[in-house]
Design an enzyme around this catalytic site. Structure first.
Site, PDB file in Angstrom:
ATOM      1  N   THR A 191      -0.782  15.705  53.405  1.00  0.00           N
ATOM      2  CA  THR A 191      -1.867  15.987  52.482  1.00  0.00           C
ATOM      3  C   THR A 191      -1.940  14.712  51.676  1.00  0.00           C
ATOM      4  OG1 THR A 191      -1.442  18.339  52.423  1.00  0.00           O
ATOM      5  CG2 THR A 191      -2.470  17.442  50.471  1.00  0.00           C
ATOM      6  N   THR A 225      -6.626  17.687  52.131  1.00  0.00           N
ATOM      7  CA  THR A 225      -5.665  17.880  53.220  1.00  0.00           C
ATOM      8  C   THR A 225      -6.324  18.306  54.517  1.00  0.00           C
ATOM      9  OG1 THR A 225      -3.606  19.013  53.804  1.00  0.00           O
ATOM     10  CG2 THR A 225      -5.243  20.331  52.661  1.00  0.00           C
ATOM     11  N   SER A 281      -3.858  27.934  48.736  1.00  0.00           N
ATOM     12  CA  SER A 281      -3.328  26.572  48.765  1.00  0.00           C
ATOM     13  C   SER A 281      -2.268  26.395  47.686  1.00  0.00           C
ATOM     14  CB  SER A 281      -4.486  25.601  48.511  1.00  0.00           C
ATOM     15  OG  SER A 281      -4.002  24.284  48.352  1.00  0.00           O
ATOM     16  N   SER A 282      -1.487  25.328  47.808  1.00  0.00           N
ATOM     17  CA  SER A 282      -0.561  24.938  46.733  1.00  0.00           C
ATOM     18  C   SER A 282      -1.035  23.676  46.024  1.00  0.00           C
ATOM     19  CB  SER A 282       0.827  24.653  47.314  1.00  0.00           C
ATOM     20  OG  SER A 282       1.362  25.819  47.869  1.00  0.00           O
TER      21      SER A 282
HETATM   22  O1  DON Z   1      -3.151  23.678  50.814  1.00  0.00           O
HETATM   23  C1  DON Z   1      -1.949  23.636  50.973  1.00  0.00           C
HETATM   24  O2  DON Z   1      -1.145  24.074  50.163  1.00  0.00           O
HETATM   25  C2  DON Z   1      -1.397  22.985  52.233  1.00  0.00           C
HETATM   26  N1  DON Z   1      -2.375  23.039  53.280  1.00  0.00           N
HETATM   27  C3  DON Z   1      -0.983  21.593  51.910  1.00  0.00           C
HETATM   28  C4  DON Z   1      -0.386  20.889  53.097  1.00  0.00           C
HETATM   29  C5  DON Z   1       0.443  19.731  52.735  1.00  0.00           C
HETATM   30  O3  DON Z   1       0.616  19.396  51.596  1.00  0.00           O
HETATM   31  C6  DON Z   1       1.103  19.025  53.847  1.00  0.00           C
HETATM   32  N2  DON Z   1       1.766  17.873  53.384  1.00  0.00           N
HETATM   33  N3  DON Z   1       2.188  16.999  52.972  1.00  0.00           N
END
Ligand code: DON
Length: 566
Positions: free
Chosen positions: A375, A393, A446-447
């Site tokens: 992301t 992301t 999402s986070s």
């Molecule tokens: O929205 C989210 O929380 C995830 N799709 C985020 C994915 C992510 O951060 C992957 N990495 N670094």
């Protein structure tokens, strides 16, 4: 203009504008007086500086960075994914934009279950079913239209990205490595292989990487706006791929996609006010709960990353993530008791569940899968005091690995962020409930935690202090919290705050994930005595932040930029 340009260029080219003699250069962030941009990739950062130098504001520059990241950081930057903006206008008004992907109209709750009723990760992560309806293009264009300075056209803010796609950019060592690591997977899919491995070869560091098909798509968007992506030949290629290979996204899904402006989650932490993203991101609520739980503790006296400090922070994380995984989902579909979850009374009650000096417990859960994930978070502050925090992301690195034929961009695999089977872990080991079950047209939880922090003045006015956020799945929110604590409680500068080793707990699995040098042997021993278990990861979260340093200097640092310049 020329000297302003030189000042900005100096910042870009050196990564820092050093103030010799004033500061310890080894721990300096980048400093600037006239605007600051931080992202995970230097050419995208430069695109933002270019737009600031051309008279754009923070929103214009952020849009330029967003499109440029889709070119120079294809593992995470994207036009085939989605994200969130938190924006502070120079007058102090804060707004957010939700451009998260949506479940296609034909999505069903059981679409990722195999004949045994178990979630099949191949379907939710790799196939075409893994893609939600992309929101990035609609989001970035809306940011330009609503928050931009009005001085620069869409064509102007997209020009750096188009140039980088058309003329190419030199392959960095990091990109080269990523292409080596993913060759077996991405080299076996067409047209992905043709885009990433021209003539079947891994592009060498320093060689020019050109993406003519992506350039054509970006030009179409620059010329026609959202219609250049959501209708017309780009949409035709995407929908043709879907119908050829079993995906669900239709022309109607694309044409119906709209970003949504939502109220920020806003709360006080001591003398600071924090603005972050609400549902369909869990980031703002989890951040508010964690900092609310931690507020009364004498964190500074406990000592940064000491056993006592870690105990408090981990227990706050455990409680907040338990609520996240049970309660949170897209509020357009699921009732979320927002006011209750954020009320001081509730948070005070929850605090009584935090064991002091020993580990609490979460019921055991199977560990998550280790995968290469991406992301990306970027920040811009302009000279007028406007500030933009954007996290965007594709979910996994290179999303589902599928490039849209003829259009040159990667599709997300964001559908895995839904709970494919409530109670079963997803790719991040998150065990989530029915609030986040799959529904047509719904946004997956999402986070992502794009965040802006101000200092509340004695007269009630507010001054911009920090713009921050991160990549890293569920570790995004705990990473962002640690940067807030590092700067506001421990007095670190922005580089120290981003560089400081981190730890993470997400309720389940019931372990502290830590970076190799987060704890001394003695601290780790104490934490083990308290009953904590550890798992080690080389890096937790990938952060990017801008802070207004004493004297009004804009200072910026980013995990990714550090790596990019090496
Ligand atoms: O929205 C989210 O929380 C995830 N799709 C985020 C994915 C992510 O951060 C992957 N990495 N670094």
């Amino acid at each position: 203009m020329t000297s302003f340009k030189h000042l900005l260029l100096a910042s870009v080219l050196t990564g820092v504008l050093l103030l010799p003699g004033l500061l310890d250069a080894r721990r300096n962030p980048g400093y600037s007086v006239a605007g600051m941009v931080t992202s995970a990739e230097p050419y995208a950062t430069a695109a933002g500086f270019e737009i600031l130098a051309a008279g754009g504001n923070a929103a214009d520059a952020a849009v330029a960075v967003g499109f440029a990241l889709a070119v120079t950081f294809p593992n995470a930057g994207n036009i085939g994914g989605g994200g969130f903006l938190v924006y502070r206008a120079p007058d102090g008004t804060v707004s957010t934009l939700d451009f998260r992907e949506k479940g296609p109209a034909a999505a069903t709750a059981g679409m990722f279950l195999n004949h045994l009723g178990e979630p099949d990760p191949e379907l939710s992560r790799r196939g075409l079913l893994a893609s939600g309806v992309p929101g990035s293009v609609a989001g970035l264009l809306e940011i330009h239209r609503r928050r931009g300075s009005g001085k620069l056209t869409r064509e102007q803010v997209m020009a750096p990205a188009i140039r980088l796609a058309e003329q190419g950019f030199p392959v960095s060592y990091g990109f080269h490595e990523s292409l080596i690591n993913n060759k077996e997977w991405l080299g076996s899919i067409e047209p992905t292989a043709r885009v990433l491995y021209p003539e079947g070869k891994i592009p060498a560091p320093g060689s020019m990487f050109r993406q003519p098909e992506l350039a054509a798509t970006l030009k179409e968007i620059a010329a026609k706006g959202r219609d250049g992506f959501y209708t017309g030949w780009v949409a035709d290629s995407l929908v043709a791929l879907m119908s050829r290979e079993g995906g669900l996204i239709t022309h109607d899904d694309l044409a119906a996609y709209r970003p949504v402006e939502r109220q920020p989650i806003s709360f006080r932490f001591r003398d600071k006010r924090i603005f972050s993203m609400g549902p369909p991101s869990s980031g703002g609520i989890v951040l508010a709960q964690m900092l609310g739980l931690l507020e009364p503790f004498k964190l500074k006296e406990l000592g940064h990353n000491s056993a006592a400090y870690t105990n408090r922070v981990v227990e706050a994380e455990r409680l907040a993530y338990a609520d996240r995984n049970h309660w949170l989902g897209d509020m357009d579909f699921t009732p979320v008791p927002l006011a209750g979850l954020l009320s001081a009374e509730y948070i005070d009650n929850r605090r009584s569940l935090m064991p002091i000096g020993r580990a609490g417990s979460s019921r055991l859960a199977p560990p998550g899968h280790a995968e290469h994930l991406e992301t990306t978070h970027y920040c811009v502050v302009d000279s007028m005091g406007g500030a933009a925090a954007i996290t965007t992301t594709l979910n996994g690195g290179y999303g589902n690995g599928r490039v849209v034929p003829g259009a040159g961009f990667f599709l997300n695999n964001e559908m895995d962020d839904f709970s494919a089977a409530p109670g079963k872990p997803n790719m991040f080991g998150l065990v989530q409930g029915t609030a986040n079950k799959i529904e047509p047209g719904k946004r997956m939880l999402s986070s992502m935690t794009p965040t802006i922090v101000t200092t509340v003045q004695p007269d009630g006015g507010e001054k911009l202090l920090l713009v921050a956020g991160a990549a890293g799945g569920p570790t995004i929110t705990t990473t962002t919290m640690q940067i807030i604590l590092n700067t506001t409680v421990f007095g670190m500068n922005v580089r120290e705050a981003v560089d400081a080793p981190r730890f993470h707990h997400q309720h389940l699995p019931d372990v502290i994930t830590r970076e190799p040098d987060t704890f001394s042997a003695e601290t780790a021993g104490r934490l083990r005595e308290m009953g904590y278990e550890f798992r080690q990861r080389n890096q937790i979260g990938s952060a990017s932040a801008i802070m207004v340093a004493p004297g009004g200097w804009l200072s910026g640092w980013s995990d990714g930029a550090g790596a990019g310049w090496k």
